[in-house]
Design a protein around this motif. Structure first.
Motif, PDB file in Angstrom:
ATOM      1  N   SER A   1       0.839  -1.200   0.000  1.00  0.00           N
ATOM      2  CA  SER A   1       0.000   0.000   0.000  1.00  0.00           C
ATOM      3  C   SER A   1       0.873   1.248   0.000  1.00  0.00           C
ATOM      4  O   SER A   1       1.667   1.444   0.927  1.00  0.00           O
ATOM      5  CB  SER A   1      -0.920   0.006   1.221  1.00  0.00           C
ATOM      6  OG  SER A   1      -1.695   1.179   1.248  1.00  0.00           O
TER       7      SER A   1
ATOM      8  N   SER B   1       2.060   5.199   0.314  1.00  0.00           N
ATOM      9  CA  SER B   1       1.763   6.230   1.314  1.00  0.00           C
ATOM     10  C   SER B   1       2.372   7.548   0.866  1.00  0.00           C
ATOM     11  O   SER B   1       3.358   7.585   0.134  1.00  0.00           O
ATOM     12  CB  SER B   1       2.300   5.831   2.690  1.00  0.00           C
ATOM     13  OG  SER B   1       3.700   5.642   2.641  1.00  0.00           O
TER      14      SER B   1
ATOM     15  N   MET C   1       0.848   8.962   5.205  1.00  0.00           N
ATOM     16  CA  MET C   1      -0.575   8.632   5.157  1.00  0.00           C
ATOM     17  C   MET C   1      -0.818   7.614   4.053  1.00  0.00           C
ATOM     18  O   MET C   1      -0.410   7.831   2.905  1.00  0.00           O
ATOM     19  CB  MET C   1      -1.404   9.889   4.897  1.00  0.00           C
ATOM     20  CG  MET C   1      -1.269  10.954   5.956  1.00  0.00           C
ATOM     21  SD  MET C   1      -2.260  12.415   5.576  1.00  0.00           S
ATOM     22  CE  MET C   1      -3.894  11.693   5.527  1.00  0.00           C
ATOM     23  N   PRO C   2      -1.464   6.475   4.355  1.00  0.00           N
ATOM     24  CA  PRO C   2      -1.727   5.457   3.323  1.00  0.00           C
ATOM     25  C   PRO C   2      -2.703   5.977   2.276  1.00  0.00           C
ATOM     26  O   PRO C   2      -3.708   6.621   2.602  1.00  0.00           O
ATOM     27  CB  PRO C   2      -2.316   4.287   4.119  1.00  0.00           C
ATOM     28  CG  PRO C   2      -2.862   4.902   5.364  1.00  0.00           C
ATOM     29  CD  PRO C   2      -1.982   6.084   5.671  1.00  0.00           C
TER      30      PRO C   2
END
Length: 227
Positions: free
Chosen positions: A11, A13, A17-18
């Motif tokens: 994921s 980022s 923050m993802p």
């Protein structure tokens, strides 16, 4: 430097923050809301035609009790198709390659179908665990096998979607890497590899739509057994 082909499934980022939340929100921004006018534009008309046809085909085998799920299943279908197709674009991330996200959809919806069957038709719901005409010595074995298969259903839903999309993305990256490396060594082979990559991309577009349809179709079949 050794490349890790599984890095594409991490994921991403930005500033700690993802970005998976942004990727999940994107499908809701892709569809236009119909207006109050009698005539809408071509895109909205095509969108509404597709949704109506899919909902009709999905709800046709179900009785009236299952039609309450039309909004949920249709919205899930549109979400999965959009997010799978957006994940095929370059420099994007596909949230449905994460097993945790797919299980977050599969487990609650499967559990709701089971609870509906237990509340509305407990005798029929429990009767699915034992086929009619089973010999007495095989009854405990078959009940155990059917119970295990019942609890494996949500896992199979999530793993099927994750595995198909992950395998397709890995294969596309492997072939793209091979074409990039061969372009200076063997240009002819690189062109043939690029053609294979183009055909595989078309196949992946079909797989992205089919897997979303299969996910929702299996949920509707589970619902059909319990309503």
């Amino acid at each position: 430097m050794i490349l890790n082909f599984f890095d594409q499934f991490i994921s991403p980022s930005l500033m700690g923050m993802p970005l998976i939340a942004m990727a999940i929100i994107m499908p809701t921004l892709m569809f236009q809301t119909p207006s109050n006018r009698w005539l809408n534009n071509r895109l909205i008309t095509l969108q509404m035609w597709f949704i109506n046809r899919f909902t009709h085909q999905l709800m046709q085998p179900l009785n009236l009790g299952g039609h309450k799920w039309a909004v949920i299943l249709t919205a899930l279908m549109m979400f999965l198709i959009t997010i799978n197709l957006l994940g095929l674009l370059p420099y994007t991330f596909t949230p449905t390659t994460q097993l945790s996200l797919n299980m977050a959809f599969a487990l609650p919806l499967w559990m709701m179908t089971v609870l509906i069957g237990m509340l509305n038709r407990p005798t029929i719901a429990l009767g699915h665990l034992l086929p009619e005409g089973t010999p007495t010595p095989l009854i405990p074995i078959l009940i155990t096998i059917e119970t295990i298969s019942l609890f494996i259903r949500p896992l199979a839903l999530g793993v099927r979607l994750t595995a198909n999309l992950t395998a397709g993305h890995l294969l596309m990256q492997l072939i793209a890497t091979a074409a990039f490396v061969l372009i200076t060594i063997a240009p002819t082979v690189a062109v043939l590899t690029s053609i294979i990559l183009f055909l595989l991309t078309i196949l992946e577009v079909a797989v992205a739509m089919i897997q979303a349809y299969v996910f929702v179709l299996l949920l509707s079949l589970y619902l059909q057994e319990n309503v």
